[in-house]
Design an enzyme around this catalytic site. Sequence first.
Site, PDB file in Angstrom:
ATOM      1  NE  ARG A   1      -3.497  -2.324   2.789  1.00 47.32           N
ATOM      2  CZ  ARG A   1      -3.178  -3.447   3.433  1.00 47.32           C
ATOM      3  NH1 ARG A   1      -1.966  -3.557   4.003  1.00 47.32           N
ATOM      4  NH2 ARG A   1      -4.028  -4.441   3.514  1.00 47.32           N
TER       5      ARG A   1
ATOM      6  CE  LYS B   1      -6.051  -1.130   5.165  1.00 46.78           C
ATOM      7  NZ  LYS B   1      -7.390  -1.501   4.657  1.00 46.78           N
TER       8      LYS B   1
ATOM      9  CG  HIS C   1      -5.564   0.139  -3.299  1.00 45.92           C
ATOM     10  ND1 HIS C   1      -4.889   0.010  -2.107  1.00 45.92           N
ATOM     11  CD2 HIS C   1      -6.499  -0.836  -3.301  1.00 45.92           C
ATOM     12  CE1 HIS C   1      -5.408  -0.982  -1.414  1.00 45.92           C
ATOM     13  NE2 HIS C   1      -6.385  -1.530  -2.121  1.00 45.92           N
TER      14      HIS C   1
ATOM     15  NE  ARG D   1      -3.482  -4.252  -0.985  1.00 54.35           N
ATOM     16  CZ  ARG D   1      -2.726  -4.902  -0.120  1.00 54.35           C
ATOM     17  NH1 ARG D   1      -1.414  -4.782  -0.167  1.00 54.35           N
ATOM     18  NH2 ARG D   1      -3.263  -5.690   0.795  1.00 54.35           N
TER      19      ARG D   1
ATOM     20  CG  HIS E   1      -6.128  -9.358   1.892  1.00 55.94           C
ATOM     21  ND1 HIS E   1      -6.454  -9.863   0.648  1.00 55.94           N
ATOM     22  CD2 HIS E   1      -5.871  -8.032   1.683  1.00 55.94           C
ATOM     23  CE1 HIS E   1      -6.402  -8.892  -0.252  1.00 55.94           C
ATOM     24  NE2 HIS E   1      -6.048  -7.784   0.354  1.00 55.94           N
TER      25      HIS E   1
ATOM     26  CE1 TYR F   1      -7.163  -8.379  -6.570  1.00 52.23           C
ATOM     27  CE2 TYR F   1      -7.319  -8.975  -4.256  1.00 52.23           C
ATOM     28  CZ  TYR F   1      -7.035  -8.053  -5.226  1.00 52.23           C
ATOM     29  OH  TYR F   1      -6.621  -6.791  -4.881  1.00 52.23           O
TER      30      TYR F   1
END
Length: 402
Positions: A255, A279, A347, A350, A373, A382
Amino acid sequence: MSNRSEVKVAGPLAAYGAGFARELRGRGYTDLSVTGQLRLMAHVSRWLAGEGLDAAALTPDRIEAFCAARRTAGYRGLRTVRAVVPLLDFLQMDGIYTPPPPSRPMDSQGRLLERYRDYLLDERGLVQEVVASYLQVASLFVAEYPGAAEDGPAVGSAEVAAFCARELPRRTSPSSAGSFASSLRSFLRFLHVRGLVAAPLAQAVPRVADRKGAGLPRAVPPATLARLLASCDRRCRLGRRDYAILLLLARLGLRAGEVARLQLDDIDWHTGDLIVLGKGGRSERLPLPCDVGAAVAGYLRKGRPRAETRAVFLRAIAPAVALTPQGVTWVVYAACDRAGVPKVGAHRLRHTAATEMLRAGGSLIEVAQVLRHALVGTTAIYAKVDFAALRPLAPSWPGSTP
């Protein structure tokens, strides 16, 4: 070429001229910029002497007065308080200038918002940008219903519903309305956990219908990515930096904020991997592909200016400080302009990394590991572009050869 000997600093700041010049060069300023800053310092010093003041007498009001006097005198450059910031930063490090303490809200609403801010940072582990957006929503709610922060009328589900009925239609898109509702739920949960409201009012916030997850991940086509990378002139510092950033985004799926937070100590050149601060403050280790590692090493050896900060990627213009997440996004925008392709965000690269992994035979589990994730459902989108896995599920056309 200009040098410090051309600028004579007299008056109260004379003793600090040499140190200021060294500090500016250490922060990546060019000789020309150093000369300009020293001339500004000399003017500040002359102005202080003319007012009968010493260096310790600098205050925000006096800095404003100096800038006004400089504009009145007809100077065309370095006429604002922002222009004096490098000098003030240096004098602050030497203990000469003390900035005023930031004003802290003393009313009950301000104290409540400050507690909520600490909760989001310390307990939720959110980044500053997200915290700021959450606080905006909380401020609106508290301004409407101050009883949530002090002894006043109780706040109930009717008040929450009325607030949502008025504010949600003002959002310009379903996604912004959904973000607003999510932020409000977070604040209401905080109020309930802290015992400031009796009922779990977060349940009174309606769900916002949107099409999240309905579309396909928008990856950048391989030809477009190649043009973005080719637009970086790796013979110069800026090109080496931008090339390394684009590869980290497109090959490892980082990111923009993760690229901006990358530190020199996060790269282990012996094992060939790097630590990514993602994150929620999670630190995870990723392998560093040879091409990406070579690009980063090329920038560090022949592109990165000397600086005290340990951040990997620095601004191209002095002061040499860490690039911000917004700066990383603008690196991608600039590459799009150079390559002559429609503008895409960081993004999108990404998404490109995930799509290319699937195209090369990787599984969704492997994609989730690389993209880090926290929830499997985040990676599930995806599956729509995993054509190799989807092809056996499609029934044969009647009459066609199986």
